[in-house]
Design a protein around this motif. Structure first.
Motif, PDB file in Angstrom:
ATOM      1  N   ALA A  22      23.215  52.250  48.859  1.00  0.00           N
ATOM      2  CA  ALA A  22      24.148  51.194  48.465  1.00  0.00           C
ATOM      3  C   ALA A  22      24.196  50.080  49.509  1.00  0.00           C
ATOM      4  O   ALA A  22      24.395  48.906  49.171  1.00  0.00           O
ATOM      5  CB  ALA A  22      25.540  51.777  48.248  1.00  0.00           C
ATOM      6  N   LEU A  23      24.011  50.431  50.767  1.00  0.00           N
ATOM      7  CA  LEU A  23      24.039  49.449  51.845  1.00  0.00           C
ATOM      8  C   LEU A  23      22.710  48.704  51.990  1.00  0.00           C
ATOM      9  O   LEU A  23      22.573  47.824  52.830  1.00  0.00           O
ATOM     10  CB  LEU A  23      24.380  50.146  53.173  1.00  0.00           C
ATOM     11  N   GLY A  24      21.721  49.086  51.185  1.00  0.00           N
ATOM     12  CA  GLY A  24      20.417  48.454  51.256  1.00  0.00           C
ATOM     13  C   GLY A  24      19.578  48.900  52.425  1.00  0.00           C
ATOM     14  O   GLY A  24      18.671  48.191  52.876  1.00  0.00           O
ATOM     15  N   LEU A  25      19.837  50.109  52.919  1.00  0.00           N
ATOM     16  CA  LEU A  25      19.150  50.586  54.108  1.00  0.00           C
ATOM     17  C   LEU A  25      17.978  51.513  53.813  1.00  0.00           C
ATOM     18  O   LEU A  25      17.149  51.746  54.694  1.00  0.00           O
ATOM     19  CB  LEU A  25      20.138  51.302  55.035  1.00  0.00           C
ATOM     20  N   THR A  26      17.930  52.063  52.636  1.00  0.00           N
ATOM     21  CA  THR A  26      16.859  53.016  52.360  1.00  0.00           C
ATOM     22  C   THR A  26      16.690  53.195  50.870  1.00  0.00           C
ATOM     23  O   THR A  26      17.473  52.685  50.057  1.00  0.00           O
ATOM     24  CB  THR A  26      17.151  54.367  53.045  1.00  0.00           C
ATOM     25  N   GLN A  27      15.650  53.923  50.518  1.00  0.00           N
ATOM     26  CA  GLN A  27      15.354  54.221  49.126  1.00  0.00           C
ATOM     27  C   GLN A  27      14.986  55.701  49.019  1.00  0.00           C
ATOM     28  O   GLN A  27      14.363  56.255  49.916  1.00  0.00           O
ATOM     29  CB  GLN A  27      14.188  53.365  48.609  1.00  0.00           C
ATOM     30  N   GLY A  28      15.361  56.319  47.916  1.00  0.00           N
ATOM     31  CA  GLY A  28      14.999  57.722  47.710  1.00  0.00           C
ATOM     32  C   GLY A  28      15.639  58.605  48.758  1.00  0.00           C
ATOM     33  O   GLY A  28      16.805  58.468  49.095  1.00  0.00           O
ATOM     34  N   THR A  29      14.850  59.528  49.317  1.00  0.00           N
ATOM     35  CA  THR A  29      15.372  60.477  50.306  1.00  0.00           C
ATOM     36  C   THR A  29      14.994  60.095  51.733  1.00  0.00           C
ATOM     37  O   THR A  29      15.220  60.870  52.661  1.00  0.00           O
ATOM     38  CB  THR A  29      14.841  61.895  50.024  1.00  0.00           C
ATOM     39  N   SER A  30      14.404  58.905  51.922  1.00  0.00           N
ATOM     40  CA  SER A  30      14.036  58.504  53.286  1.00  0.00           C
ATOM     41  C   SER A  30      15.299  58.201  54.090  1.00  0.00           C
ATOM     42  O   SER A  30      16.348  57.877  53.548  1.00  0.00           O
ATOM     43  CB  SER A  30      13.128  57.273  53.255  1.00  0.00           C
ATOM     44  N   GLY A  31      15.184  58.310  55.400  1.00  0.00           N
ATOM     45  CA  GLY A  31      16.321  58.082  56.275  1.00  0.00           C
ATOM     46  C   GLY A  31      17.027  59.380  56.620  1.00  0.00           C
ATOM     47  O   GLY A  31      16.929  60.373  55.892  1.00  0.00           O
ATOM     48  N   ASN A  32      17.748  59.364  57.720  1.00  0.00           N
ATOM     49  CA  ASN A  32      18.474  60.549  58.176  1.00  0.00           C
ATOM     50  C   ASN A  32      19.560  60.138  59.157  1.00  0.00           C
ATOM     51  O   ASN A  32      19.505  59.057  59.745  1.00  0.00           O
ATOM     52  CB  ASN A  32      17.523  61.592  58.795  1.00  0.00           C
ATOM     53  N   ILE A  33      20.536  61.017  59.314  1.00  0.00           N
ATOM     54  CA  ILE A  33      21.713  60.725  60.125  1.00  0.00           C
ATOM     55  C   ILE A  33      22.035  61.934  60.996  1.00  0.00           C
ATOM     56  O   ILE A  33      21.922  63.078  60.534  1.00  0.00           O
ATOM     57  CB  ILE A  33      22.924  60.405  59.231  1.00  0.00           C
ATOM     58  N   ALA A  34      22.435  61.680  62.233  1.00  0.00           N
ATOM     59  CA  ALA A  34      22.873  62.755  63.125  1.00  0.00           C
ATOM     60  C   ALA A  34      24.157  62.331  63.830  1.00  0.00           C
ATOM     61  O   ALA A  34      24.368  61.148  64.102  1.00  0.00           O
ATOM     62  CB  ALA A  34      21.802  63.097  64.155  1.00  0.00           C
ATOM     63  N   LEU A  35      24.980  63.325  64.129  1.00  0.00           N
ATOM     64  CA  LEU A  35      26.269  63.090  64.774  1.00  0.00           C
ATOM     65  C   LEU A  35      26.462  64.142  65.859  1.00  0.00           C
ATOM     66  O   LEU A  35      26.233  65.333  65.624  1.00  0.00           O
ATOM     67  CB  LEU A  35      27.378  63.192  63.733  1.00  0.00           C
ATOM     68  N   ARG A  36      26.875  63.711  67.049  1.00  0.00           N
ATOM     69  CA  ARG A  36      27.145  64.661  68.117  1.00  0.00           C
ATOM     70  C   ARG A  36      28.259  65.609  67.679  1.00  0.00           C
ATOM     71  O   ARG A  36      29.276  65.175  67.128  1.00  0.00           O
ATOM     72  CB  ARG A  36      27.558  63.904  69.389  1.00  0.00           C
ATOM     73  N   TRP A  37      28.077  66.909  67.954  1.00  0.00           N
ATOM     74  CA  TRP A  37      29.093  67.892  67.579  1.00  0.00           C
ATOM     75  C   TRP A  37      29.059  69.056  68.554  1.00  0.00           C
ATOM     76  O   TRP A  37      28.015  69.684  68.733  1.00  0.00           O
ATOM     77  CB  TRP A  37      28.869  68.389  66.152  1.00  0.00           C
ATOM     78  N   GLU A  38      30.171  69.301  69.218  1.00  0.00           N
ATOM     79  CA  GLU A  38      30.297  70.398  70.175  1.00  0.00           C
ATOM     80  C   GLU A  38      29.145  70.343  71.185  1.00  0.00           C
ATOM     81  O   GLU A  38      28.929  69.315  71.810  1.00  0.00           O
ATOM     82  CB  GLU A  38      30.388  71.732  69.441  1.00  0.00           C
ATOM     83  N   VAL A  93      23.659  58.538  65.251  1.00  0.00           N
ATOM     84  CA  VAL A  93      22.344  57.907  65.127  1.00  0.00           C
ATOM     85  C   VAL A  93      21.998  57.805  63.648  1.00  0.00           C
ATOM     86  O   VAL A  93      22.089  58.791  62.912  1.00  0.00           O
ATOM     87  CB  VAL A  93      21.250  58.722  65.856  1.00  0.00           C
ATOM     88  N   VAL A  94      21.618  56.599  63.229  1.00  0.00           N
ATOM     89  CA  VAL A  94      21.201  56.352  61.851  1.00  0.00           C
ATOM     90  C   VAL A  94      19.751  55.895  61.872  1.00  0.00           C
ATOM     91  O   VAL A  94      19.399  54.950  62.595  1.00  0.00           O
ATOM     92  CB  VAL A  94      22.080  55.279  61.172  1.00  0.00           C
ATOM     93  N   HIS A  95      18.924  56.557  61.088  1.00  0.00           N
ATOM     94  CA  HIS A  95      17.519  56.154  60.943  1.00  0.00           C
ATOM     95  C   HIS A  95      17.259  55.868  59.473  1.00  0.00           C
ATOM     96  O   HIS A  95      17.663  56.650  58.602  1.00  0.00           O
ATOM     97  CB  HIS A  95      16.583  57.266  61.420  1.00  0.00           C
ATOM     98  N   ALA A  96      16.622  54.728  59.196  1.00  0.00           N
ATOM     99  CA  ALA A  96      16.363  54.359  57.805  1.00  0.00           C
ATOM    100  C   ALA A  96      15.137  53.459  57.728  1.00  0.00           C
ATOM    101  O   ALA A  96      14.572  53.057  58.753  1.00  0.00           O
ATOM    102  CB  ALA A  96      17.589  53.672  57.204  1.00  0.00           C
ATOM    103  N   HIS A  97      14.753  53.133  56.486  1.00  0.00           N
ATOM    104  CA  HIS A  97      13.582  52.302  56.232  1.00  0.00           C
ATOM    105  C   HIS A  97      13.965  51.067  55.404  1.00  0.00           C
ATOM    106  O   HIS A  97      13.398  50.833  54.340  1.00  0.00           O
ATOM    107  CB  HIS A  97      12.512  53.096  55.470  1.00  0.00           C
ATOM    108  N   PRO A  98      14.917  50.256  55.855  1.00  0.00           N
ATOM    109  CA  PRO A  98      15.285  49.067  55.079  1.00  0.00           C
ATOM    110  C   PRO A  98      14.119  48.085  55.005  1.00  0.00           C
ATOM    111  O   PRO A  98      13.284  48.026  55.911  1.00  0.00           O
ATOM    112  CB  PRO A  98      16.473  48.498  55.844  1.00  0.00           C
ATOM    113  N   VAL A  99      14.076  47.300  53.941  1.00  0.00           N
ATOM    114  CA  VAL A  99      12.895  46.494  53.625  1.00  0.00           C
ATOM    115  C   VAL A  99      12.531  45.518  54.738  1.00  0.00           C
ATOM    116  O   VAL A  99      11.382  45.471  55.193  1.00  0.00           O
ATOM    117  CB  VAL A  99      13.107  45.740  52.301  1.00  0.00           C
ATOM    118  N   TYR A 100      13.479  44.718  55.203  1.00  0.00           N
ATOM    119  CA  TYR A 100      13.141  43.674  56.170  1.00  0.00           C
ATOM    120  C   TYR A 100      12.876  44.241  57.564  1.00  0.00           C
ATOM    121  O   TYR A 100      11.943  43.796  58.247  1.00  0.00           O
ATOM    122  CB  TYR A 100      14.233  42.603  56.200  1.00  0.00           C
ATOM    123  N   CYS A 101      13.676  45.194  57.988  1.00  0.00           N
ATOM    124  CA  CYS A 101      13.395  45.861  59.258  1.00  0.00           C
ATOM    125  C   CYS A 101      12.000  46.469  59.242  1.00  0.00           C
ATOM    126  O   CYS A 101      11.218  46.326  60.198  1.00  0.00           O
ATOM    127  CB  CYS A 101      14.417  46.968  59.522  1.00  0.00           C
TER     128      CYS A 101
END
Length: 217
Positions: A22-38, A93-101
């Motif tokens: 929805a944010l225009g950052l990726t398509q399909g299942t590409s991209g991934n997110i991680a968050l520090r925890w404990e 950390v956010v990793h994605a494959h947006p078109v212009y980047c």
């Protein structure tokens, strides 16, 4: 309470992953997110469509790379883990494959200071890390170098990484980076973009310490 908090955090990662398209950052299942925890991190699993993802699918990984979960962590877990281990001020950390980047990453071009919003990146450029096969230690090392004194970077022939003190700010930065790349691409078609001097960007970097997305109470 701890169990409730863990579920809430996992749910926030699922919601963030679903928002990537929805944010225009990726398509399909590409991209991934991680968050520090404990004493480790929570990371999106590999190969699972976001629409089917639930909080229980988010993988907890220790900093040594070990995990106990029926699903495998994202194939890009190395640079997520290494960024969080190396950068104590980063919690998301956010990793994605947006078109212009990704288009600029395909051309292996860094983004210069053609707009003052580049200050959100922490310096006068958004670097493009050299190419390496996805999921490798080599890619992680390149990403860490490109992120030195920066909050985001491009990955050659691949995509982008955005970091933040929390997930909301990392997502905000990812959108800002894609917007900057889109503006730069259009400006290159219009004419020759004028690059702002380093001292002006330094002033803006300082101003950005109290600017941008505000934390919600």
């Amino acid at each position: 309470m701890a169990r409730h908090d863990a579920f809430r955090v996992r749910q926030s990662i699922v919601e963030a992953a679903r928002s990537l398209d929805a944010l225009g950052l990726t398509q399909g299942t590409s991209g991934n997110i991680a968050l520090r925890w404990e004493d480790g991190l929570l990371i999106t699993p590999s190969g699972l469509p976001y629409a089917r993802m639930s909080p229980d699918d988010i993988v907890f990984m220790r900093l040594d790379g070990s995990f106990e979960h029926p699903l495998k962590p994202s194939s890009e877990w190395r640079f997520h883990r290494d960024i969080l281990a190396r950068r104590p001020e980063v919690n998301a950390v956010v990793h994605a494959h947006p078109v212009y980047c990704t288009a600029f990453a395909m051309c292996r071009r860094e983004i210069p200071a053609v707009h003052y919003m580049i200050a959100a990146a922490g310096g006068p450029t958004v670097r493009c890390a050299p190419y390496a096969t996805f999921g490798t230690e080599e890619l992680s090392a390149h990403a860490l170098a490109a992120l030195e004194d920066r909050t985001c970077c491009l990955l050659a022939n691949h995509g982008m990484i955005a970091t933040g003190p929390d997930l909301e700010k990392a997502l905000w930065l990812a959108v800002e980076l894609e917007t900057l790349c889109r503006q730069y691409a259009v400006a290159l078609q219009v004419g020759t973009p004028v690059v702002l001097p380093d001292d002006e960007i330094a002033r803006n970097v300082e101003k950005f310490r109290s600017y941008g997305l505000k934390a919600q109470d």
